[in-house]
Design an enzyme around this catalytic site. Structure first.
Site, PDB file in Angstrom:
ATOM      1  N   GLN A   1      72.870  45.409  83.423  1.00 20.54           N
ATOM      2  CA  GLN A   1      74.214  45.020  83.866  1.00 20.54           C
ATOM      3  C   GLN A   1      74.327  43.521  84.116  1.00 20.54           C
ATOM      4  O   GLN A   1      75.435  42.991  84.171  1.00 20.54           O
ATOM      5  CB  GLN A   1      74.604  45.784  85.136  1.00 20.54           C
TER       6      GLN A   1
ATOM      7  N   CYS B   1      81.580  52.325  88.366  1.00 16.61           N
ATOM      8  CA  CYS B   1      80.473  51.491  87.899  1.00 16.61           C
ATOM      9  C   CYS B   1      80.950  50.049  87.826  1.00 16.61           C
ATOM     10  O   CYS B   1      82.069  49.789  87.364  1.00 16.61           O
ATOM     11  CB  CYS B   1      80.017  51.970  86.518  1.00 16.61           C
ATOM     12  N   LEU B   2      80.094  49.126  88.264  1.00 16.72           N
ATOM     13  CA  LEU B   2      80.461  47.711  88.218  1.00 16.72           C
ATOM     14  C   LEU B   2      80.685  47.240  86.779  1.00 16.72           C
ATOM     15  O   LEU B   2      81.348  46.226  86.564  1.00 16.72           O
ATOM     16  CB  LEU B   2      79.373  46.863  88.886  1.00 16.72           C
TER      17      LEU B   2
ATOM     18  N   HIS C   1      71.480  53.695  83.201  1.00 19.83           N
ATOM     19  CA  HIS C   1      71.751  52.362  82.647  1.00 19.83           C
ATOM     20  C   HIS C   1      70.567  51.848  81.831  1.00 19.83           C
ATOM     21  O   HIS C   1      70.752  51.108  80.858  1.00 19.83           O
ATOM     22  CB  HIS C   1      72.023  51.360  83.779  1.00 19.83           C
TER      23      HIS C   1
ATOM     24  N   GLY D   1      74.479  50.187  93.726  1.00 17.96           N
ATOM     25  CA  GLY D   1      73.276  49.885  92.968  1.00 17.96           C
ATOM     26  C   GLY D   1      73.628  49.024  91.784  1.00 17.96           C
ATOM     27  O   GLY D   1      74.806  48.835  91.461  1.00 17.96           O
TER      28      GLY D   1
ATOM     29  N   HIS E   1      72.391  57.660  88.140  1.00 17.70           N
ATOM     30  CA  HIS E   1      73.352  56.734  87.532  1.00 17.70           C
ATOM     31  C   HIS E   1      72.652  55.423  87.143  1.00 17.70           C
ATOM     32  O   HIS E   1      72.818  54.926  86.024  1.00 17.70           O
ATOM     33  CB  HIS E   1      74.500  56.488  88.529  1.00 17.70           C
ATOM     34  N   GLU E   2      71.850  54.884  88.070  1.00 16.28           N
ATOM     35  CA  GLU E   2      71.190  53.597  87.800  1.00 16.28           C
ATOM     36  C   GLU E   2      70.140  53.730  86.701  1.00 16.28           C
ATOM     37  O   GLU E   2      69.987  52.832  85.862  1.00 16.28           O
ATOM     38  CB  GLU E   2      70.551  53.033  89.075  1.00 16.28           C
TER      39      GLU E   2
HETATM   40 NI    NI Z   1      76.781  51.639  86.960  1.00 11.96          NI
END
Ligand code: NI
Length: 194
Positions: free
Chosen positions: A54, A109-110, A155, A49, A151-152
């Site tokens: 991000q 996480c990216l 953010h 995701g 998680h998303e």
């Molecule tokens: Ni993340």
């Protein structure tokens, strides 16, 4: 469409509360292009995701997708989902969060490149919001998909998984591969990376 640069931990954009998307602006070319770019960026980075902050846009939008992997036949994947202005409501008791009501898994996480850590979250959530056309969404996810959508959505509130992880579980990727036993990487039969 374009692959966008992914903000890394320390960038203030990841710590801001993102703005609601006015429904009247959802159809605009700029927002639709942003969503297309988020999808392309997520797929290019092999993420489960990605959230708009991000890619440096402080807006309440996330996209989620885990393609079914034949290596994990018991895990059906997570359907491709675009979520605008999401609201997450745990469908289990949360104070305190009992073990049977939790999902504990290593997250990555990216925006926290190269680090994994164990996070405990409510196992079942109701998700409400809008899709990219502005239609109302209202569904319930349990297990790995519930952890991913939490998680998303974190953010969008400036929260990173490292804020919720057991600090003693944090590990660099090299050490994760070397020392974390396989049974601890698998949750509901799936090993999830990002
Ligand atoms: Ni993340």
């Amino acid at each position: 469409m374009a692959i966008r640069k992914i903000a890394q931990m320390g960038d203030p954009v990841l710590r801001r509360r993102a703005e609601e998307v006015p429904p009247a602006e959802l159809a605009s070319a700029a927002i639709q292009r942003l969503i297309d770019d988020m999808i392309e960026t997520m797929r290019d980075a092999d993420g489960a995701g990605i959230a708009a902050p991000q890619v440096n846009e402080s807006l309440r939008i996330s996209v989620i997708e885990v393609v079914r992997n034949p290596r994990y036949p018991d895990f059906p994947g997570i359907p491709f989902t675009v979520l605008v202005n999401p609201l997450i409501e745990p469908l289990v008791g949360t104070s305190p969060l009992a073990e049977r009501d939790s999902i504990v898994m290593y997250e990555g996480c990216l925006s926290v490149n190269g680090i994994r850590g164990r996070v405990r979250r409510p196992r079942k959530v109701r998700v409400r919001g809008l899709d990219r056309e502005g239609h109302a969404l209202d569904f319930t996810w349990e297990g790995v998909p519930a952890a991913v959508v939490q998680h998303e959505t974190d953010h969008l509130d400036g929260i990173l998984f490292v804020d919720r992880a057991d600090p003693r579980s944090l590990t660099f990727l090299r050490e994760y591969d070397r020392y974390v036993p396989r049974e601890l990487r698998l949750v509901d039969g799936v090993e999830l990376v990002d």
